[in-house]
Design a protein around this motif. Structure first.
Motif, PDB file in Angstrom:
ATOM      1  N   THR A  35       0.777  -1.194  -0.030  1.00 45.06           N
ATOM      2  CA  THR A  35       0.175   0.115  -0.098  1.00 45.06           C
ATOM      3  C   THR A  35       0.936   1.218   0.014  1.00 45.06           C
ATOM      4  O   THR A  35       1.648   1.235   0.873  1.00 45.06           O
ATOM      5  N   ARG A  36       0.661   2.256  -1.074  1.00 44.19           N
ATOM      6  CA  ARG A  36       1.273   3.291  -1.079  1.00 44.19           C
ATOM      7  C   ARG A  36       0.286   4.570  -1.457  1.00 44.19           C
ATOM      8  O   ARG A  36      -0.742   4.253  -2.062  1.00 44.19           O
ATOM      9  N   VAL A  37       0.349   5.637  -1.099  1.00 42.26           N
ATOM     10  CA  VAL A  37      -0.444   6.789  -1.529  1.00 42.26           C
ATOM     11  C   VAL A  37      -0.135   7.347  -2.776  1.00 42.26           C
ATOM     12  O   VAL A  37      -0.750   7.467  -3.804  1.00 42.26           O
ATOM     13  N   HIS A  38       1.111   7.628  -3.050  1.00 44.27           N
ATOM     14  CA  HIS A  38       1.909   8.140  -4.418  1.00 44.27           C
ATOM     15  C   HIS A  38       0.890   9.232  -4.817  1.00 44.27           C
ATOM     16  O   HIS A  38       0.372   9.547  -5.686  1.00 44.27           O
ATOM     17  N   SER A  39       0.797  10.490  -3.742  1.00 48.03           N
ATOM     18  CA  SER A  39       0.448  11.594  -3.917  1.00 48.03           C
ATOM     19  C   SER A  39       1.333  12.716  -4.782  1.00 48.03           C
ATOM     20  O   SER A  39       2.423  12.580  -4.688  1.00 48.03           O
ATOM     21  N   GLY A  40       0.764  13.154  -5.622  1.00 49.84           N
ATOM     22  CA  GLY A  40       1.064  14.104  -6.574  1.00 49.84           C
ATOM     23  C   GLY A  40       1.262  15.567  -6.094  1.00 49.84           C
ATOM     24  O   GLY A  40       1.583  16.681  -6.850  1.00 49.84           O
ATOM     25  N   ARG A  41       0.429  15.709  -5.007  1.00 51.35           N
ATOM     26  CA  ARG A  41       0.098  16.987  -4.530  1.00 51.35           C
ATOM     27  C   ARG A  41       1.813  17.967  -3.986  1.00 51.35           C
ATOM     28  O   ARG A  41       2.613  17.051  -3.472  1.00 51.35           O
ATOM     29  N   ARG A  42       1.763  18.975  -3.967  1.00 53.93           N
ATOM     30  CA  ARG A  42       3.005  19.717  -3.381  1.00 53.93           C
ATOM     31  C   ARG A  42       2.748  20.538  -2.150  1.00 53.93           C
ATOM     32  O   ARG A  42       3.354  21.255  -1.913  1.00 53.93           O
ATOM     33  N   ASP A  43       1.454  20.278  -1.589  1.00 58.61           N
ATOM     34  CA  ASP A  43       1.164  21.201  -0.341  1.00 58.61           C
ATOM     35  C   ASP A  43       1.457  20.203   0.997  1.00 58.61           C
ATOM     36  O   ASP A  43       2.311  19.252   0.893  1.00 58.61           O
ATOM     37  N   GLU A  44       0.917  20.806   1.953  1.00 59.76           N
ATOM     38  CA  GLU A  44       1.311  19.888   3.169  1.00 59.76           C
ATOM     39  C   GLU A  44       0.937  18.546   3.265  1.00 59.76           C
ATOM     40  O   GLU A  44       1.357  17.565   3.766  1.00 59.76           O
ATOM     41  N   PHE A  45      -0.250  18.352   2.533  1.00 57.69           N
ATOM     42  CA  PHE A  45      -0.768  16.883   2.390  1.00 57.69           C
ATOM     43  C   PHE A  45      -0.138  16.110   1.702  1.00 57.69           C
ATOM     44  O   PHE A  45      -0.031  14.723   1.570  1.00 57.69           O
ATOM     45  N   GLY A  46       0.508  16.736   0.427  1.00 57.00           N
ATOM     46  CA  GLY A  46       1.321  15.864  -0.327  1.00 57.00           C
ATOM     47  C   GLY A  46       2.739  15.733   0.452  1.00 57.00           C
ATOM     48  O   GLY A  46       3.191  14.233   0.454  1.00 57.00           O
ATOM     49  N   GLN A  47       3.373  16.608   1.377  1.00 61.34           N
ATOM     50  CA  GLN A  47       4.484  16.319   2.350  1.00 61.34           C
ATOM     51  C   GLN A  47       3.889  15.052   3.074  1.00 61.34           C
ATOM     52  O   GLN A  47       4.838  14.160   3.523  1.00 61.34           O
ATOM     53  N   LEU A  48       2.701  14.948   3.766  1.00 59.60           N
ATOM     54  CA  LEU A  48       2.320  14.160   4.640  1.00 59.60           C
ATOM     55  C   LEU A  48       2.128  12.722   3.811  1.00 59.60           C
ATOM     56  O   LEU A  48       2.721  11.791   4.447  1.00 59.60           O
ATOM     57  N   ALA A  49       1.757  12.686   2.647  1.00 60.00           N
ATOM     58  CA  ALA A  49       1.480  11.354   1.946  1.00 60.00           C
ATOM     59  C   ALA A  49       2.946  11.081   1.482  1.00 60.00           C
ATOM     60  O   ALA A  49       3.296   9.674   1.638  1.00 60.00           O
ATOM     61  N   ALA A  50       4.040  11.830   1.165  1.00 64.65           N
ATOM     62  CA  ALA A  50       5.235  11.359   1.117  1.00 64.65           C
ATOM     63  C   ALA A  50       5.921  10.687   2.289  1.00 64.65           C
ATOM     64  O   ALA A  50       6.541   9.708   2.026  1.00 64.65           O
ATOM     65  N   ALA A  51       5.759  11.465   3.339  1.00 61.57           N
ATOM     66  CA  ALA A  51       6.261  10.817   4.671  1.00 61.57           C
ATOM     67  C   ALA A  51       5.499   9.331   4.795  1.00 61.57           C
ATOM     68  O   ALA A  51       6.191   8.583   5.550  1.00 61.57           O
ATOM     69  N   PHE A  52       4.397   9.529   4.552  1.00 61.43           N
ATOM     70  CA  PHE A  52       3.578   7.964   4.804  1.00 61.43           C
ATOM     71  C   PHE A  52       4.190   6.718   3.791  1.00 61.43           C
ATOM     72  O   PHE A  52       4.545   5.715   4.327  1.00 61.43           O
ATOM     73  N   ASP A  53       4.542   7.285   2.644  1.00 66.04           N
ATOM     74  CA  ASP A  53       5.113   6.317   1.904  1.00 66.04           C
ATOM     75  C   ASP A  53       6.543   5.877   2.328  1.00 66.04           C
ATOM     76  O   ASP A  53       6.874   4.768   2.114  1.00 66.04           O
ATOM     77  N   ASP A  54       7.306   6.877   2.539  1.00 65.62           N
ATOM     78  CA  ASP A  54       8.654   6.675   3.112  1.00 65.62           C
ATOM     79  C   ASP A  54       8.530   5.699   4.394  1.00 65.62           C
ATOM     80  O   ASP A  54       9.347   4.805   4.447  1.00 65.62           O
TER      81      ASP A  54
END
Length: 452
Positions: A194-213
């Motif tokens: 399971t991964r989010v792979h969000s393309g957003r660049r805002d705070e939610f995108g950073q949160l999604a990237a942190a979740f994937d990491d």
């Protein structure tokens, strides 16, 4: 039961609507206090306009009659013209608007107009320059719609616009949170892909990237733990089997065969001890801070002579592997360190063991030490198989190995570099790895020197 994302959406809606109602109420209150509708002021203006046309033809009865008829048809306004003596001169309505009383006539002469009645009748002098020339009674039809306070229109438009904006804002919050919530539940249920792979660049995108990491790291840790049992059993199987065979031979009374197996048994026991020591040391490391990667607390802090540290490490390696070439070019004067000499020797032993395992028998291994400012630099260089660039970020991860086959020649659990790095970091130093496939590996340790 309402889903958490829908509850959040509902809360945002309720708060936004409450704020908008407060804003709208404030606007309406300010508008009511500052805006005052005076319908009589409008009647007076209309009456003055109509009377100005009547005054132009007051001396021509036919023209006066036509003007009154025109006003009636165009604005539906009722007018009655009276003379100074109170007699009706002309009117466009039947019955005519009643004449003024004597007291009202006196008041009109003292003022420029009179307004009376619920449906106000405006009385104006026929000729403002000559109040005694007569007067005109004016009655405008009531408006069909009462004018609306402009502040209420503004409040309504602001309310609708803000409500739409709040809905868009709420959905922009809830949608990525719902995706993250679902991903977290899937990951918690055991779906490690399971991964989010969000393309957003805002705070939610950073949160999604942190979740994937986090998911990547968690997946790697879980897989390492799952592989641990298989790896340990693989490493334990061969030496245990050989020991059992030697014991069986000894039990059968074949002492010469058992004697021949003693050297191999000794070697196997050494491998078992090294394996158990590495596993235990890693477990202590993780338990020390409650998570992987925590600095290993030093058992003692003492004066460590860098020359003695290197000499003891080199002597042990040469005694164990007399056929391997080990070059040790070091500075004549090396600074002293403060730390745990046993742990530091363990780190260097692991690095040399890795260099030996991943290089050919006739390839030289080099250990260099030199002072660099306020740090002691120790380099372990081999000319072996090297490490792929894709494996370098994970090479110091516990249980990670570049050789998944775990051949006996390069056997182990992949704990050597991990332990070495943690020991160095516990001494407030750094361990860096540079490698190239087919050309070898250089491991550089930087340790702070002992204060003067």
């Amino acid at each position: 039961m309402i889903a958490p994302s829908r509850r959040l959406l509902l809360r945002i809606y309720v708060v936004s609507v409450a704020q908008l109602l407060v804003i709208a109420g404030t606007i309406a209150l300010v508008g009511w206090l500052t805006f005052k509708f005076d319908p009589r002021g409008g009647f007076v203006r209309d009456a003055r306009y109509a009377v100005s046309h009547v005054a132009e033809v007051k001396n021509d009865p036919a023209a006066l009659k036509r003007e009154l008829s025109r006003i009636l048809h165009t604005s539906n306004s009722s007018l009655s013209v009276y003379g100074a003596d109170g007699k009706l001169i002309a009117s466009n309505v039947v019955p005519a608007l009643g004449p003024l009383k004597a007291d009202d006539v006196a008041r009109l002469r003292a003022r420029d107009h009179l307004v009376a009645g619920g449906r106000p009748v405006v009385t104006l002098p026929l000729d403002p320059r000559e109040p005694r020339a007569g007067y005109v009674m004016y009655l405008h039809p009531p408006p069909r719609h009462q004018p609306t306070n402009p502040a209420l229109w503004a409040a309504g438009i602001a309310l609708v616009g803000a409500a739409i904006a709040s809905m868009v804002l709420a959905r922009s919050f809830v949608t990525p949170l719902s995706v993250l919530t679902n991903a977290a539940r899937k990951l918690g249920a055991g779906d490690l892909t399971t991964r989010v792979h969000s393309g957003r660049r805002d705070e939610f995108g950073q949160l999604a990237a942190a979740f994937d990491d986090m998911a990547d790291r968690l997946t790697m840790v879980l897989r390492s733990q799952q592989e641990l049992l298989a790896n340990v059993s693989h490493e334990l199987r061969t030496p245990l089997a050989r020991i059992r065979v030697a014991l069986d031979l000894a039990a059968e009374g074949d002492a010469s065969t058992a004697q021949e197996s003693l050297q191999e048994i000794t070697e196997d026991l050494g491998e078992l001890e090294r394996l158990v020591a590495d596993v235990l040391q890693t477990a202590k490391l993780d338990l020390a801070g409650g998570r992987a990667g925590t600095l290993l607390p030093m058992r003692r802090s003492e004066h460590v002579d860098a020359h003695q540290l290197l000499d003891s490490t080199v002597q042990r390696f040469r005694a164990k592997y007399p056929r391997r070439t080990l070059l040790v070019p070091t500075d004549a004067a090396l600074p002293s360190l403060t730390g745990d000499a046993v742990l530091l020797r363990r780190a260097l032993d692991n690095l040399l063991e890795n260099a030996r395992a991943y290089s050919d028998e006739d390839a030289a291994i080099e250990v260099r030490a030199e002072r660099r400012g306020e740090q002691l630099a120790i380099l372990v260089v081999d000319h072996g198989i090297g490490i792929a660039a894709s494996d370098l970020p994970n090479i110091a991860t516990p249980f990670f190995r570049t050789d998944p086959s775990r051949a006996r020649r390069t056997g182990g659990l992949g704990l050597g570099l991990s332990l070495a790095r943690r020991i160095v970091e516990a001494h407030h130093g750094t361990l860096n790895i540079e490698s190239e496939l087919g050309r070898g590996t250089t491991i550089r340790i930087l340790l702070p020197v002992e204060p003067a």
